[in-house]
Scaffold this motif. Sequence first.
Motif, PDB file in Angstrom:
ATOM      1  N   LYS A  47      -6.428  -1.736  -5.795  1.00 19.42           N
ATOM      2  CA  LYS A  47      -7.766  -2.316  -5.736  1.00 19.42           C
ATOM      3  C   LYS A  47      -7.724  -3.772  -5.277  1.00 19.42           C
ATOM      4  O   LYS A  47      -8.606  -4.247  -4.570  1.00 19.42           O
ATOM      5  CB  LYS A  47      -8.416  -2.220  -7.120  1.00 19.42           C
ATOM      6  CG  LYS A  47      -9.846  -2.712  -7.160  1.00 19.42           C
ATOM      7  CD  LYS A  47     -10.458  -2.495  -8.538  1.00 19.42           C
ATOM      8  CE  LYS A  47     -11.837  -3.132  -8.633  1.00 19.42           C
ATOM      9  NZ  LYS A  47     -11.771  -4.610  -8.575  1.00 19.42           N
ATOM     10  N   MET A  48      -6.660  -4.477  -5.672  1.00 18.28           N
ATOM     11  CA  MET A  48      -6.544  -5.896  -5.296  1.00 18.28           C
ATOM     12  C   MET A  48      -6.534  -6.101  -3.789  1.00 18.28           C
ATOM     13  O   MET A  48      -6.863  -7.173  -3.303  1.00 18.28           O
ATOM     14  CB  MET A  48      -5.238  -6.480  -5.880  1.00 18.28           C
ATOM     15  CG  MET A  48      -5.248  -6.669  -7.374  1.00 18.28           C
ATOM     16  SD  MET A  48      -3.564  -7.098  -7.910  1.00 18.28           S
ATOM     17  CE  MET A  48      -3.921  -7.981  -9.415  1.00 18.28           C
ATOM     18  N   ILE A  49      -6.081  -5.065  -3.037  1.00 21.81           N
ATOM     19  CA  ILE A  49      -5.999  -5.218  -1.572  1.00 21.81           C
ATOM     20  C   ILE A  49      -6.893  -4.214  -0.843  1.00 21.81           C
ATOM     21  O   ILE A  49      -6.777  -4.030   0.370  1.00 21.81           O
ATOM     22  CB  ILE A  49      -4.533  -5.093  -1.069  1.00 21.81           C
ATOM     23  CG1 ILE A  49      -3.899  -3.756  -1.502  1.00 21.81           C
ATOM     24  CG2 ILE A  49      -3.701  -6.270  -1.553  1.00 21.81           C
ATOM     25  CD1 ILE A  49      -2.578  -3.444  -0.805  1.00 21.81           C
ATOM     26  N   GLY A  50      -7.762  -3.528  -1.599  1.00 19.14           N
ATOM     27  CA  GLY A  50      -8.724  -2.635  -0.962  1.00 19.14           C
ATOM     28  C   GLY A  50      -8.156  -1.299  -0.520  1.00 19.14           C
ATOM     29  O   GLY A  50      -8.679  -0.672   0.395  1.00 19.14           O
ATOM     30  N   VAL A  51      -7.067  -0.845  -1.168  1.00 15.05           N
ATOM     31  CA  VAL A  51      -6.530   0.490  -0.872  1.00 15.05           C
ATOM     32  C   VAL A  51      -6.477   1.266  -2.188  1.00 15.05           C
ATOM     33  O   VAL A  51      -6.748   0.724  -3.258  1.00 15.05           O
ATOM     34  CB  VAL A  51      -5.116   0.429  -0.217  1.00 15.05           C
ATOM     35  CG1 VAL A  51      -5.142  -0.430   1.033  1.00 15.05           C
ATOM     36  CG2 VAL A  51      -4.063  -0.065  -1.213  1.00 15.05           C
ATOM     37  N   LYS A  52      -6.090   2.534  -2.107  1.00 23.00           N
ATOM     38  CA  LYS A  52      -6.150   3.365  -3.303  1.00 23.00           C
ATOM     39  C   LYS A  52      -5.028   3.058  -4.308  1.00 23.00           C
ATOM     40  O   LYS A  52      -5.262   2.889  -5.497  1.00 23.00           O
ATOM     41  CB  LYS A  52      -6.104   4.839  -2.892  1.00 23.00           C
ATOM     42  CG  LYS A  52      -7.066   5.641  -3.702  1.00 23.00           C
ATOM     43  CD  LYS A  52      -7.404   6.980  -3.112  1.00 23.00           C
ATOM     44  CE  LYS A  52      -8.137   7.733  -4.211  1.00 23.00           C
ATOM     45  NZ  LYS A  52      -8.107   9.146  -4.093  1.00 23.00           N
ATOM     46  N   ASP A  57       0.847  -1.198   0.000  1.00 24.82           N
ATOM     47  CA  ASP A  57       0.000   0.000   0.000  1.00 24.82           C
ATOM     48  C   ASP A  57       0.885   1.252   0.000  1.00 24.82           C
ATOM     49  O   ASP A  57       1.684   1.453   0.913  1.00 24.82           O
ATOM     50  CB  ASP A  57      -0.874  -0.033   1.269  1.00 24.82           C
ATOM     51  CG  ASP A  57      -1.756   1.199   1.410  1.00 24.82           C
ATOM     52  OD1 ASP A  57      -1.851   2.000   0.454  1.00 24.82           O
ATOM     53  OD2 ASP A  57      -2.367   1.341   2.491  1.00 24.82           O
ATOM     54  N   ILE A  58       0.768   2.061  -1.060  1.00 14.51           N
ATOM     55  CA  ILE A  58       1.571   3.298  -1.122  1.00 14.51           C
ATOM     56  C   ILE A  58       0.673   4.536  -1.185  1.00 14.51           C
ATOM     57  O   ILE A  58       1.128   5.615  -1.571  1.00 14.51           O
ATOM     58  CB  ILE A  58       2.542   3.287  -2.334  1.00 14.51           C
ATOM     59  CG1 ILE A  58       1.762   3.180  -3.659  1.00 14.51           C
ATOM     60  CG2 ILE A  58       3.566   2.172  -2.222  1.00 14.51           C
ATOM     61  CD1 ILE A  58       2.527   3.717  -4.871  1.00 14.51           C
ATOM     62  N   SER A  59      -0.609   4.372  -0.824  1.00 14.00           N
ATOM     63  CA  SER A  59      -1.565   5.476  -0.972  1.00 14.00           C
ATOM     64  C   SER A  59      -1.066   6.765  -0.318  1.00 14.00           C
ATOM     65  O   SER A  59      -1.193   7.856  -0.891  1.00 14.00           O
ATOM     66  CB  SER A  59      -2.912   5.095  -0.352  1.00 14.00           C
ATOM     67  OG  SER A  59      -3.322   3.836  -0.807  1.00 14.00           O
ATOM     68  N   GLU A  60      -0.465   6.602   0.857  1.00 14.99           N
ATOM     69  CA  GLU A  60      -0.029   7.757   1.649  1.00 14.99           C
ATOM     70  C   GLU A  60       1.006   8.626   0.927  1.00 14.99           C
ATOM     71  O   GLU A  60       1.103   9.819   1.184  1.00 14.99           O
ATOM     72  CB  GLU A  60       0.606   7.194   2.933  1.00 14.99           C
ATOM     73  CG  GLU A  60       0.553   8.073   4.132  1.00 14.99           C
ATOM     74  CD  GLU A  60       1.317   7.413   5.288  1.00 14.99           C
ATOM     75  OE1 GLU A  60       2.083   8.119   5.947  1.00 14.99           O
ATOM     76  OE2 GLU A  60       1.160   6.184   5.478  1.00 14.99           O
ATOM     77  N   LYS A 102      -6.478  -5.731   6.134  1.00 21.63           N
ATOM     78  CA  LYS A 102      -7.747  -6.481   6.171  1.00 21.63           C
ATOM     79  C   LYS A 102      -8.899  -5.604   5.677  1.00 21.63           C
ATOM     80  O   LYS A 102      -9.601  -4.988   6.448  1.00 21.63           O
ATOM     81  CB  LYS A 102      -8.002  -6.989   7.593  1.00 21.63           C
ATOM     82  CG  LYS A 102      -6.936  -7.998   8.036  1.00 21.63           C
ATOM     83  CD  LYS A 102      -6.892  -8.188   9.534  1.00 21.63           C
ATOM     84  CE  LYS A 102      -5.728  -9.071   9.939  1.00 21.63           C
ATOM     85  NZ  LYS A 102      -4.774  -8.405  10.829  1.00 21.63           N
ATOM     86  N   GLU A 103      -8.996  -5.505   4.363  1.00 20.19           N
ATOM     87  CA  GLU A 103     -10.074  -4.730   3.739  1.00 20.19           C
ATOM     88  C   GLU A 103     -10.986  -5.687   2.983  1.00 20.19           C
ATOM     89  O   GLU A 103     -10.565  -6.788   2.624  1.00 20.19           O
ATOM     90  CB  GLU A 103      -9.489  -3.714   2.741  1.00 20.19           C
ATOM     91  CG  GLU A 103      -8.567  -2.678   3.353  1.00 20.19           C
ATOM     92  CD  GLU A 103      -9.284  -1.667   4.224  1.00 20.19           C
ATOM     93  OE1 GLU A 103     -10.527  -1.558   4.131  1.00 20.19           O
ATOM     94  OE2 GLU A 103      -8.607  -1.013   5.038  1.00 20.19           O
TER      95      GLU A 103
END
Length: 249
Positions: free
Chosen positions: A220-225, A171-174, A246-247
């Motif tokens: 999207k595969m892990i429920g983050v942006k 997750d790199i959304s941040e 856990k999304e």
Amino acid sequence: MKLDILAFGVHPDDVELSCAGTLMIEKKNGKKVGIIDLTEGELGTRGNAETRKLEAANAAKIMNVDIRENLSMADGFFKNDEAHQLKVIAVIRKYQPEIVLCNAPEDRHPDHGRSANLIVDAAFLSGLKKIHTFSNEQQIEVNTVSQKEWRPKYVFNYIQDRYLNPNFVIDISEVFEKKIEAMKAFKTQFFNPESNEPQTYLSSPEFLDSVIYRSKMFGKMIGVKYAEGYISPKMIGIRSFDVLIKENT
Ligand SMILES: [Zn+2]
């Protein structure tokens, strides 16, 4: 300086396109992170070795990495042979990373797969104490002892141009906006309406879009942006399910 994570890219900008988000996330987590570019990208249609050096330095500042070095290998023509492996082993031993990131195992640009093989081989050989390397750039033994052997615990291939199925995504959304900013530091390479240089595969607005879509798709595969994807040649071990996102997906 010992680093936790060392990312190799054959061309300056490979790292920005593929794993810059991960480096910035880890840096925020207090890790020491660095980048080694194998070549100066001197065969690129747009820009030249000089402009790319400046752009790489600007991108490094944006990403806030601890070190960025260039091994000055020949763009397009470097080999996975003893001389090149020794150069890579010397920087791995210098920075003693726990985790190494490298190019995709196969990709649109043939340099990428060759670079991945070079890094994977060198990371293993770096752990053999009978291979002698020295801290000076020329690898010449002058009043100096051999560097201590060092084998990174994991080598992960990042995914760049061609779609490859990742084994895990981060997750790199941040830090996504910063990743795009670091990419755009390569003003001569990517979409830039003010440039008069010839258009290339990389410089079209569609290329920039494709990097964004890829990050969104992995996210999207892990429920983050947004996320970056990796392939691991080795089984990954975790200590606890706590590290899992856990999304609902
Ligand atoms: Zn490249």
